[in-house]
Structures are given as structure tokens and as C-alpha cells.
Enzyme design. Structure first.
Site, PDB file in Angstrom:
ATOM      1  N   CYS A  21       0.837  -1.207   0.000  1.00 56.33           N
ATOM      2  CA  CYS A  21       0.000   0.000   0.000  1.00 56.33           C
ATOM      3  C   CYS A  21       0.879   1.267   0.000  1.00 56.33           C
ATOM      4  O   CYS A  21       1.499   1.564  -1.003  1.00 56.33           O
ATOM      5  CB  CYS A  21      -0.963  -0.038   1.181  1.00 56.33           C
ATOM      6  SG  CYS A  21      -2.339   1.111   1.013  1.00 56.33           S
ATOM      7  N   HIS A  35      -3.545  -5.592   1.240  1.00 51.99           N
ATOM      8  CA  HIS A  35      -2.869  -5.788   2.526  1.00 51.99           C
ATOM      9  C   HIS A  35      -2.842  -7.255   2.929  1.00 51.99           C
ATOM     10  O   HIS A  35      -3.750  -7.705   3.640  1.00 51.99           O
ATOM     11  CB  HIS A  35      -3.608  -5.005   3.610  1.00 51.99           C
ATOM     12  CG  HIS A  35      -3.413  -3.526   3.529  1.00 51.99           C
ATOM     13  ND1 HIS A  35      -2.380  -2.885   4.166  1.00 51.99           N
ATOM     14  CD2 HIS A  35      -4.113  -2.573   2.880  1.00 51.99           C
ATOM     15  CE1 HIS A  35      -2.463  -1.578   3.920  1.00 51.99           C
ATOM     16  NE2 HIS A  35      -3.503  -1.362   3.134  1.00 51.99           N
ATOM     17  N   GLU A  55      -1.127  -8.569   5.248  1.00 50.27           N
ATOM     18  CA  GLU A  55      -1.026  -8.689   6.715  1.00 50.27           C
ATOM     19  C   GLU A  55      -2.390  -8.592   7.390  1.00 50.27           C
ATOM     20  O   GLU A  55      -2.517  -8.862   8.576  1.00 50.27           O
ATOM     21  CB  GLU A  55      -0.057  -7.625   7.261  1.00 50.27           C
ATOM     22  CG  GLU A  55      -0.610  -6.219   7.416  1.00 50.27           C
ATOM     23  CD  GLU A  55      -0.695  -5.429   6.112  1.00 50.27           C
ATOM     24  OE1 GLU A  55      -0.461  -6.018   5.039  1.00 50.27           O
ATOM     25  OE2 GLU A  55      -1.020  -4.228   6.178  1.00 50.27           O
TER      26      GLU A  55
END
Lengths: 216, 78
Positions: A88, A196, A198
Site C-alpha cells: 500500500c 494488505h 497482513e
């Protein structure tokens, strides 16, 4: 003992702890790297630039972070072949630093988009998600306002010819050129994506497809 | 000496801010052909001589203040 993975932190980075935990959960030793400090480019087995709003997105997203001291060391490490992942805002920083081609601009619809996306793996990545083979689909969340990948026609052709497109959106959310969600450099040691991983580590997060990205 | 740096989005890149401002002006009943939104940066430089100040500002604009993929810039001595 194997070298640690470095996670870069800028003022305004906000996915740093998530990325730290994601890497640790896959067995990596993780160290923080502060924006104002230089570091030993030989001291890390990989570097990750997490998401957020570094320097408040002032000037252009990622523009000021790209010119900070820590990025001088990151550039040296990248040139030596150390794997570098941008997520990002990390993607925006790598583009602004000239370490990846193109730039991320405001979403076509002008709105911040927060949603889960289906992605297609166009070319496999030898470091981040190395067990995933081209052609597979994955599901990850996005959360961005400046996520529309832009590159001029010649640049796009070069990316296509050299197999540098990493991920594309199955359904384009932001007007990105050629549905691009992630790209790599020609040497394939620098890779970045807008989604994302994560935030997709466990079922309770809504999906587990992200874990594979941190299995280095 | 002070140098002004005008940074504008390239025509081939969608000027999202300009489009949003334009549509707001239209909605408020104003007639206009188009609206573009850019950025204006004023650099206060230690250089006294104009050529030297412009050269320094040009280097700053090229490396930091604008991204050549999406923007163009113009300099003016103030």
C-alpha cells in the site's frame, strides 16, 4: 542465526505492527528501522515497507518518505539484491523512490475504498509468496485513496514484456492501468502491491490468503 | 531570492481534484469550461542572483517537487 527482516517505519506508518506480527508468525526475526536512521544494507535478509500515510501523504503519497535517510540504505540493500516488499503506502514509496516503475494516483471514483478483492497472480514472485504459482487467485483486503496504478503506454508494454506485473484485480476497483494491483522490478527482488496481506492472516480477520506472503 | 514553482497535472492524467472542484462549481450554477487543480510552492533561497536561484529551484522541482510521470512544472522569479 539467520539475519532479521527489517520493517521500515515513517511518521504516519500505521500497518507496521500488523506487518511485524505477520512476519513473526511465519518464523522471521523482525527488527524496526526508523525513517531518520541509516542502516547496514548487508544486515537484513529482507525489508518490508508497510502501509499507512507516511508524512501525512504531503506533497504526493510516498514522496517525502522516498527521500528520507532510511531509504538511502534501503536503496543500497535493494541494489545488492536484498528482497524488498512494499504494501500500500510502501508501494507508493517504492514508486516515488524510483525503485519500481509507475506511480499511484487518486482512485478514479475519488473515494477511499475499503473492501475485499479477488486478485490474479500474473507472474510469480521468488521471495514474497514464493510458493504461489502464476494463474492462481487470492483474496485480500484493500484500503486506499491513492491506489490507482498509472504508467505511460511504453512503460506498461515494458512491464508486460518483462513479466513484471505481479498481481491484477479480478474486478478493477480504482481505475488502475491494466487492472494492476502489484508490480516487481526487472531483477524481481523488489515487489509491491496495494492490497494488505497482513490483514488476511487468520480466519477471524476474514481470510488467510495473506500468510503466504510472509513465508520467506 | 524567492522562486515560485507551479506544479500541474499532465493533461493525459485524470485531474481528480480539478474534476471534483469543477463539478461542485457546476452544481452551484457556475458556468465554466474546465477547472484544473495544481500546487504552488514558494522557495525562499539564499541565492541572490536570479540565474543561480532558478537553477537550484529547477533541481529541487525535478527531484522532489514534481513527479514527471504525472505532473509538469514551471518556475518564476518572485
Amino acid at each position: 542465526m539467520s539475519l532479521p527482516v527489517g520493517v521500515l517505519r515513517f511518521p504516519g506508518t500505521n500497518c507496521d505492527r500488523d506487518v511485524f506480527e505477520a512476519l513473526a508468525s511465519q518464523g522471521a526475526r523482525v527488527e524496526w528501522l526508523w525513517h531518520a536512521d541509516r542502516f547496514d544494507p548487508k544486515g537484513y535478509r529482507a525489508l518490508v515497507l508497510p502501509g499507512g500515510f507516511s508524512y501525512g501523504d504531503y506533497l504526493r503519497s510516498g514522496a517525502l518518505a522516498a527521500r528520507s535517510p532510511v531509504m538511502e540504505s534501503a536503496r543500497e540493500a535493494a541494489v545488492r539484491g536484498v528482497p524488498v516488499l512494499g504494501i500500500c503506502n510502501g508501494f507508493q514509496i517504492l514508486c516515488e523512490a524510483g525503485l519500481l516503475p509507475g506511480v499511484l494516483i487518486r482512485n478514479q471514483g475519488l473515494r477511499f475504498i475499503d473492501d475485499w478483492m479477488e486478485l490474479n497472480l500474473v507472474n510469480s514472485q521468488p521471495h514474497f509468496g514464493r510458493r504461489m504459482t502464476a494463474g492462481i487467485r487470492t483474496r485480500l483486503p484493500i484500503a486506499h485513496a491513492d491506489g490507482r496504478y498509472y504508467i505511460e503506454e511504453d512503460g506498461l508494454k515494458r512491464l508486460q514484456d518483462r513479466g513484471q506485473i505481479w498481481w491484477t484485480f479480478a474486478k478493477n476497483p480504482n481505475g488502475a492501468v491494466a487492472d494492476i494491483a502489484g508490480v516487481m522490478n526487472e531483477a524481481r527482488n523488489i515487489a509491491a502491491l496495494m492490497p494488505h496481506p497482513e490483514r488476511a492472516m487468520y480466519e477471524w480477520m476474514g481470510g488467510t490468503d495473506g500468510a503466504a506472503f510472509f513465508d520467506l | 531570492m524567492k522562486i515560485g514553482v507551479k506544479v500541474m497535472p499532465r493533461k493525459e492524467v485524470l485531474d481528480t481534484q480539478g474534476r471534483a472542484v469543477e463539478s461542485t462549481l457546476r452544481q452551484a450554477g457556475r458556468k465554466l469550461n474546465a477547472c484544473m487543480v495544481g500546487r504552488y510552492v514558494i522557495l525562499d533561497l539564499p541565492e541572490i542572483e536570479k540565474t543561480a536561484a532558478l537553477a537550484k529551484a529547477k533541481e529541487m522541482a525535478e527531484t522532489v517537487l514534481h513527479n514527471p510521470l504525472i505532473e509538469t512544472f514551471e518556475l518564476e522569479a518572485l
